[in-house]
Scaffold this active site. Structure first.
Site, PDB file in Angstrom:
ATOM      1  N   TYR A 111       0.809  -1.223   0.000  1.00 51.14           N
ATOM      2  CA  TYR A 111       0.000   0.000   0.000  1.00 51.14           C
ATOM      3  C   TYR A 111       0.843   1.275   0.000  1.00 51.14           C
ATOM      4  O   TYR A 111       0.765   2.086  -0.924  1.00 51.14           O
ATOM      5  CB  TYR A 111      -0.958  -0.008   1.190  1.00 51.14           C
ATOM      6  CG  TYR A 111      -1.829   1.221   1.251  1.00 51.14           C
ATOM      7  CD1 TYR A 111      -2.867   1.387   0.341  1.00 51.14           C
ATOM      8  CD2 TYR A 111      -1.600   2.223   2.179  1.00 51.14           C
ATOM      9  CE1 TYR A 111      -3.663   2.523   0.367  1.00 51.14           C
ATOM     10  CE2 TYR A 111      -2.398   3.353   2.218  1.00 51.14           C
ATOM     11  CZ  TYR A 111      -3.428   3.503   1.313  1.00 51.14           C
ATOM     12  OH  TYR A 111      -4.209   4.622   1.338  1.00 51.14           O
ATOM     13  N   ILE A 112       1.662   1.459   1.010  1.00 49.53           N
ATOM     14  CA  ILE A 112       2.452   2.692   1.098  1.00 49.53           C
ATOM     15  C   ILE A 112       3.521   2.704   0.001  1.00 49.53           C
ATOM     16  O   ILE A 112       3.719   3.703  -0.679  1.00 49.53           O
ATOM     17  CB  ILE A 112       3.115   2.849   2.479  1.00 49.53           C
ATOM     18  CG1 ILE A 112       2.071   2.837   3.590  1.00 49.53           C
ATOM     19  CG2 ILE A 112       3.922   4.141   2.552  1.00 49.53           C
ATOM     20  CD1 ILE A 112       2.657   2.764   4.989  1.00 49.53           C
ATOM     21  N   TYR A 142       6.369  -4.954  17.291  1.00 46.59           N
ATOM     22  CA  TYR A 142       6.453  -4.219  16.017  1.00 46.59           C
ATOM     23  C   TYR A 142       7.229  -2.915  16.207  1.00 46.59           C
ATOM     24  O   TYR A 142       8.182  -2.635  15.477  1.00 46.59           O
ATOM     25  CB  TYR A 142       5.053  -3.950  15.466  1.00 46.59           C
ATOM     26  CG  TYR A 142       5.044  -2.983  14.300  1.00 46.59           C
ATOM     27  CD1 TYR A 142       5.631  -3.332  13.088  1.00 46.59           C
ATOM     28  CD2 TYR A 142       4.458  -1.726  14.414  1.00 46.59           C
ATOM     29  CE1 TYR A 142       5.633  -2.447  12.021  1.00 46.59           C
ATOM     30  CE2 TYR A 142       4.454  -0.842  13.355  1.00 46.59           C
ATOM     31  CZ  TYR A 142       5.049  -1.201  12.167  1.00 46.59           C
ATOM     32  OH  TYR A 142       5.059  -0.323  11.112  1.00 46.59           O
ATOM     33  N   LYS A 170      11.133  -1.700  14.720  1.00 46.24           N
ATOM     34  CA  LYS A 170      11.404  -0.476  13.971  1.00 46.24           C
ATOM     35  C   LYS A 170      12.443   0.392  14.687  1.00 46.24           C
ATOM     36  O   LYS A 170      13.324   0.972  14.047  1.00 46.24           O
ATOM     37  CB  LYS A 170      10.111   0.307  13.731  1.00 46.24           C
ATOM     38  CG  LYS A 170       9.127  -0.401  12.805  1.00 46.24           C
ATOM     39  CD  LYS A 170       9.658  -0.500  11.387  1.00 46.24           C
ATOM     40  CE  LYS A 170       8.577  -0.959  10.425  1.00 46.24           C
ATOM     41  NZ  LYS A 170       8.871  -0.622   9.041  1.00 46.24           N
TER      42      LYS A 170
END
Length: 175
Positions: A10-11, A144, A148
């Protein structure tokens, strides 16, 4: 040539579209686990785009991509479901951290020293103040966000050791 990892997602696909509109040559590298080949085929109608199916967990796949003249990387490829990361942290640390380490390793081997990294606002954790700015303490509350933040720290170390320059995008909500 700009390499976009996760460019079928998507991004990533929206970024690829903007790059193509700006006349850039793009390689999309994606394992299609959450991205879509139909998206890539649609993007090909808008500019010079090469698609390479591969996985960041396979360093040989990455090395093949760097046989091209890569100038910079925009890195979107990652697992990104917070709830799933809590239930399956091993999957997230392995995919996100090890995959990115493989990518950074091959970048350094090929003297590619510019990367834009799709990070997350999850690196901040619970807000200490609002609005949150870039100086806000980073204290993720889920695997998550931890992956990152770990990747951001790796990029800091790679900058000091190898001159790898990075920009981090810490989204709060993409759409």
């Amino acid at each position: 040539m700009i390499l976009v990892t996760g460019g079928a997602g998507y991004i990533g696909s929206h970024c690829v579209m903007r790059l193509l509109e700006a006349g850039k040559k793009v390689i999309v590298f994606d394992n299609l686990s959450t991205g879509h080949i139909e998206t890539v085929n649609e993007l090909k109608k808008h500019g010079k785009l090469e698609f390479i199916k591969g996985d960041l967990l396979n360093i040989e796949d990455i090395k093949k991509v760097f046989n091209n003249n890569i100038d910079a990387v925009i890195h979107f490829a990652a697992l990104s479901l917070v709830g799933e990361s809590v239930k399956e942290p091993l999957k997230y640390y392995y995919n996100n951290v090890v995959g990115t380490l493989n990518l950074l390793n091959v970048m350094i081997e090929n003297n590619v020293k510019k990367i834009v990294f799709s990070s997350t606002a999850a690196t901040y954790g619970e807000p200490k103040y609002t609005p949150i700015d870039e100086l806000h303490p980073r204290n993720p509350i889920n695997p998550y966000g931890n992956t990152k933040l770990m990747i951001e720290k790796m990029m800091d170390d790679f900058d000091k050791a190898y001159g790898l320059k990075s920009i981090r995008l810490r989204y709060f909500n993409v759409a």
